[in-house]
Design a protein around this motif. Structure first.
Motif, short mmCIF file in Angstrom:
data_model
loop_
_atom_site.label_atom_id
_atom_site.label_comp_id
_atom_site.label_asym_id
_atom_site.label_seq_id
_atom_site.Cartn_x
_atom_site.Cartn_y
_atom_site.Cartn_z
N TRP A 20 0.84 -1.20 0.00
CA TRP A 20 0.00 0.00 0.00
C TRP A 20 0.87 1.25 0.00
N VAL A 21 0.40 2.30 -0.65
CA VAL A 21 1.14 3.55 -0.71
C VAL A 21 0.86 4.32 0.58
N ILE A 35 6.15 2.75 0.62
CA ILE A 35 5.30 1.59 0.33
C ILE A 35 5.31 0.69 1.56
#
Length: 430
Positions: A20-21, A35
């Motif tokens: 996920w960012v 990340i």
């Protein structure tokens, strides 16, 4: 296959990550991304003049909390998290996240607990919250390993039952075809029946349901109970087992969860020392009276204010023993020389009760007498009573609350933070 972020090192040279960012920063000539996966956070750095224009175009479209897969070169850099960063050669957006976010995963903007629980899936993405559940998982793993190493048999008891464990109060009735049924308060009756079956040492970790109308920081209506029962044992035997288990759990969490503890700002997990102090019920209410100036009549339960006062005095894990028979369940064995007291105990943390247990009544006639003394009808417990007529050994056991164990171990303020999807008087979703 992508690599867990934690395993990406400068020596890897080339890596593929997925996650996920966590954060996005555009510094003009440089794009920065953090990340995140469950193992940690990796910095991705994209110099706009050096990265392939097609890759740069994809990067510019990524929103926070989107799910991405990135391949690239790994470079050592002191200022980056973990001392390394990734320069992307390929970027794939696996799922773009909507904006605005339901919660700030970076936690720059705090949210109330109710808001967090409404969007629990996103709340758990926070590294701090992830750490709580990594520790909880290790707690359950350590308990399994400890009990299996001592030759315990794992059992699973029914959660839909026809009779209450301790009477008709605090029960959730359910529609079960044409019959009356309830959600189980405890596996108590079934683990005792396994003593008659000859299993000798059993344990279960599973849900229990209590229809208590509490709305406090330490109560749940669906909780996880760690239950143990041992044949040819008394209350002292299982108290020693319990304190040894607590020490083992603390030790394993300390050894195996250093990064999660650090994320929670816990520099050192203080491992309890055995044996835990033992005080009688009478000692306990005397301490409470001295500290609060309020007397607890003998035979009354110990309330929150008194519990807190006693915990402050003790300052460590401790047992309260020799409880009045009148306030403990019918299956607690009375002392033969002082039947007004029973061989029951509570394990206490300075903040709250963690576990309760006892040597059980194993004599059929005495058990019937005890059931009647609580205003209950023995015929409602026939399935449970029958094994006591056919060779029930002496036995003892306890039930330990998993959420309270985790809550007190890592100093959470609310028990709802120690369970993924709490169920209380007001919360039924998500």
């Amino acid at each position: 296959m992508h690599m867990p972020i934690k395993k990406v090192t400068p020596e890897t040279e080339y890596a593929e990550i997925a996650g996920w960012v966590h954060e996005v920063r555009d510094l003009g000539g440089l794009l920065f991304f953090l990340i995140r996966d469950r193992t940690g956070i990796l910095q991705v750095t994209a110099p706009k003049k050096k990265v392939n224009p097609a890759v740069l175009d994809v990067l510019k479209r990524i929103s926070r909390e989107s799910v991405v897969r990135i391949r690239g070169r790994v470079i050592a850099i002191d200022k980056a998290p973990g001392g390394r960063e990734l320069v992307p050669d390929e970027v794939e957006i696996l799922n773009q996240c909507e904006t605005p976010l339901l919660l700030d995963v970076v936690e720059k903007v705090p949210a109330e607990l109710d808001t967090r629980l409404d969007a629990r899936f996103m709340d758990i993405r926070k590294p701090r919250i992830t750490s709580v559940f990594l520790i909880r998982s290790e707690v359950i793993k350590a308990i399994h390993q400890f009990l299996f190493s001592r030759d315990f048999i794992h059992i699973t008891s029914p959660k839909i039952v026809a009779a209450a464990t301790e009477g008709g109060t605090e029960l959730f009735p359910i529609a079960y075809f044409e019959k009356e049924a309830f959600l189980s308060q405890s596996p108590q009756l079934y683990k005792q029946m396994m003593m008659a079956a000859g299993f000798e040492k059993v344990f279960e970790i599973g849900p229990i349901f209590r229809a208590e109308e509490h709305n406090t920081t330490k109560h749940l209506n669906e909780a996880t109970s760690i239950d143990v029962e041992v044949s040819f044992a008394d209350h002292e035997d299982v108290m020693r087992l319990l304190e040894d288990l607590i020490v083992e759990v603390y030790t394993q969490v300390s050894n195996r969860c250093s990064e999660a503890l650090e994320t929670l700002s816990i520099n050192e997990l203080i491992i309890p020392r055995t044996p835990f102090p033992r005080i009688t019920y009478q000692n306990a209410i005397d301490i409470a009276a001295r500290k609060t100036k309020e007397n607890i009549p003998f035979g009354d339960d110990i309330g929150t204010t008194a519990e807190k006062a006693i915990g402050e005095e003790m300052g460590e894990h401790y047992f309260i023993i020799d409880w009045p028979t009148v306030i403990k369940p019918y299956y607690a064995m009375p002392h033969l020389d002082s039947p007004e007291l029973c061989r029951a105990f509570d394990l206490m943390h300075p903040r709250m009760e963690l576990a309760s247990g006892a040597q059980r009544v194993h004599i059929h006639e005495l058990l019937i007498e005890q059931i009647r003394s609580k205003g209950l009808q023995p015929e409602n417990f026939e399935f449970y009573l029958t094994p006591f007529r056919y060779g029930m050994p002496p036995h003892a056991g306890w039930g330990l609350g998993a959420e309270r164990l985790v809550m007190t171990m890592i100093d959470l303020t609310n028990i709802r933070e120690a369970i993924l999807f709490p169920r209380d008087r007001h919360r039924l979703v998500p």
